[in-house]
Scaffold this motif. Structure first.
Motif, short mmCIF file in Angstrom:
data_model
loop_
_atom_site.label_atom_id
_atom_site.label_comp_id
_atom_site.label_asym_id
_atom_site.label_seq_id
_atom_site.Cartn_x
_atom_site.Cartn_y
_atom_site.Cartn_z
N SER A 10 0.79 -1.23 0.00
CA SER A 10 0.00 0.00 0.00
C SER A 10 0.82 1.28 0.00
CB SER A 10 -0.95 0.01 1.19
OG SER A 10 -1.84 -1.09 1.09
N THR A 11 2.05 1.21 0.56
CA THR A 11 2.86 2.42 0.64
C THR A 11 4.31 2.11 0.28
OG1 THR A 11 3.53 2.13 2.94
CG2 THR A 11 1.45 3.28 2.56
N ASN A 12 5.06 3.15 -0.04
CA ASN A 12 6.49 2.97 -0.34
C ASN A 12 7.26 2.48 0.87
OD1 ASN A 12 6.50 3.67 -3.07
ND2 ASN A 12 6.53 5.84 -2.60
N ALA A 13 6.73 2.70 2.07
CA ALA A 13 7.43 2.28 3.29
C ALA A 13 7.32 0.77 3.51
CB ALA A 13 6.87 3.02 4.49
N GLN A 14 6.38 0.12 2.83
CA GLN A 14 6.20 -1.32 3.01
C GLN A 14 7.08 -2.10 2.05
OE1 GLN A 14 1.92 -1.37 2.42
NE2 GLN A 14 1.59 -1.63 4.61
N ASP A 15 7.40 -3.34 2.44
CA ASP A 15 8.29 -4.18 1.66
C ASP A 15 7.50 -5.36 1.08
OD1 ASP A 15 10.51 -5.41 0.57
OD2 ASP A 15 11.19 -6.26 2.47
N ALA A 16 7.68 -5.64 -0.19
CA ALA A 16 6.95 -6.71 -0.86
C ALA A 16 7.76 -8.00 -0.93
CB ALA A 16 6.55 -6.26 -2.26
N GLN A 17 8.85 -8.10 -0.18
CA GLN A 17 9.74 -9.25 -0.30
C GLN A 17 9.04 -10.58 0.01
OE1 GLN A 17 12.90 -8.95 -1.59
NE2 GLN A 17 12.60 -11.14 -1.83
N LEU A 18 8.18 -10.61 1.04
CA LEU A 18 7.44 -11.82 1.38
C LEU A 18 6.60 -12.29 0.20
CD1 LEU A 18 6.40 -13.86 3.54
CD2 LEU A 18 4.62 -12.19 4.07
N ALA A 26 6.27 -20.09 -6.34
CA ALA A 26 5.11 -20.63 -7.07
C ALA A 26 5.39 -20.78 -8.56
CB ALA A 26 3.89 -19.74 -6.85
N GLY A 27 6.58 -20.37 -9.00
CA GLY A 27 6.96 -20.55 -10.39
C GLY A 27 6.64 -19.41 -11.32
N TRP A 62 -0.40 -13.30 -4.07
CA TRP A 62 -0.09 -13.86 -2.76
C TRP A 62 -1.34 -14.07 -1.93
CZ3 TRP A 62 0.29 -11.25 2.22
CH2 TRP A 62 0.86 -12.05 3.21
N LYS A 63 -2.23 -13.05 -1.95
CA LYS A 63 -3.48 -13.10 -1.20
C LYS A 63 -4.50 -12.28 -1.96
CE LYS A 63 -4.86 -12.53 3.62
NZ LYS A 63 -4.49 -11.95 4.91
N ARG A 89 -4.81 -17.67 -9.56
CA ARG A 89 -4.34 -18.51 -8.46
C ARG A 89 -4.00 -17.63 -7.27
NH1 ARG A 89 1.13 -22.03 -8.37
NH2 ARG A 89 0.86 -22.91 -6.30
N ILE A 90 -4.51 -17.98 -6.12
CA ILE A 90 -4.26 -17.25 -4.88
C ILE A 90 -3.44 -18.16 -3.98
CG2 ILE A 90 -5.35 -16.09 -2.92
CD1 ILE A 90 -7.87 -15.90 -4.87
N LEU A 91 -2.30 -17.68 -3.51
CA LEU A 91 -1.36 -18.53 -2.79
C LEU A 91 -1.69 -18.74 -1.31
CD1 LEU A 91 2.04 -17.31 -4.29
CD2 LEU A 91 0.65 -19.29 -4.96
N THR A 92 -2.21 -17.72 -0.63
CA THR A 92 -2.46 -17.85 0.80
C THR A 92 -3.84 -17.31 1.16
OG1 THR A 92 -1.50 -15.69 1.32
CG2 THR A 92 -0.02 -17.56 1.40
N GLY A 93 -4.25 -17.56 2.39
CA GLY A 93 -5.53 -17.07 2.86
C GLY A 93 -6.63 -18.09 2.65
N THR A 94 -7.82 -17.68 2.97
CA THR A 94 -8.98 -18.57 2.91
C THR A 94 -9.23 -19.09 1.50
OG1 THR A 94 -9.92 -17.21 4.67
CG2 THR A 94 -11.40 -18.72 3.58
#
Length: 184
Positions: A10-18, A26-27, A62-63, A89-94
């Motif tokens: 959501s913001t530049n301060a967040q990291d998308a590495q996960l 997931a290929g 990812w979600k 394809r959704i990797l995590t969550g419900t």
């Protein structure tokens, strides 16, 4: 048939590495990214990913809430992908797994998209309430000002002696814009 990833923070301060690590595992052969709110329609990374995808490809996120926070937008994207013969394809969550726009799958997907939008709305509400509570207590957000009363007094005295704003700002270690804002 390519697996294409899309990640969003959501913001530049967040990291998308996960997200990046999960999408890579997931290929995904290519990963598009945005640093913008999910409610924001201006997401060039998502638009590029959607443009790149071809029939038989898979869009991998990812979600679900990374795809978007608006129920309408998420459903529109999912329906468009399905109509074009592109899997989601959704990797995590419900909703981890492949999205199927039929029967119970569509119903559950719609409910989860609505929950993602509700979560965004609740975050906005809590943030607004927190800011209002802080304001009522006399606190304001943002960075503390670099111009204290002492610094402002010195700046005014130097200006009165005819020194230039540029020289004063340099001597006090503040920007000219900050100095102009405080001197009026």
């Amino acid at each position: 048939m390519a697996v294409i990833g899309y990640q969003r923070v959501s913001t530049n301060a967040q990291d998308a590495q996960l997200q990046n690590d999960a999408l890579t595992a997931a290929g995904c052969s290519k990963i598009y990214e945005d640093k913008a709110s999910g409610k924001n329609a201006e997401r060039p990374g998502l638009l590029s990913a959607l443009d790149y995808l071809r029939e038989g490809d898979t869009l991998c996120v990812w979600k679900l809430d990374r795809l978007g926070r608006s129920t309408r937008d998420v459903l529109t994207i999912a329906e468009d992908l399905h109509a074009r013969g592109i899997a989601l394809r959704i990797l995590t969550g419900t909703l981890a797994g492949n999205y199927s726009p039929k029967g119970e799958g569509k119903f559950f997907f719609t409910v989860m998209a609505a929950f993602a939008e509700l979560e965004r709305d609740m975050i906005v509400e809590r943030t607004r309430a927190g800011l209002e509570a802080a304001k009522a207590q006399g606190r304001t957000g943002g960075r503390p000002s670099v111009i204290t009363e002492d610094v402002l007094t010195v700046a005014k005295a130097r200006k009165a002696k005819g020194e230039s704003i540029t020289a004063i700002a340099k001597a006090l270690g503040v920007s000219r814009a900050t100095l102009y804002r405080h001197l009026g």
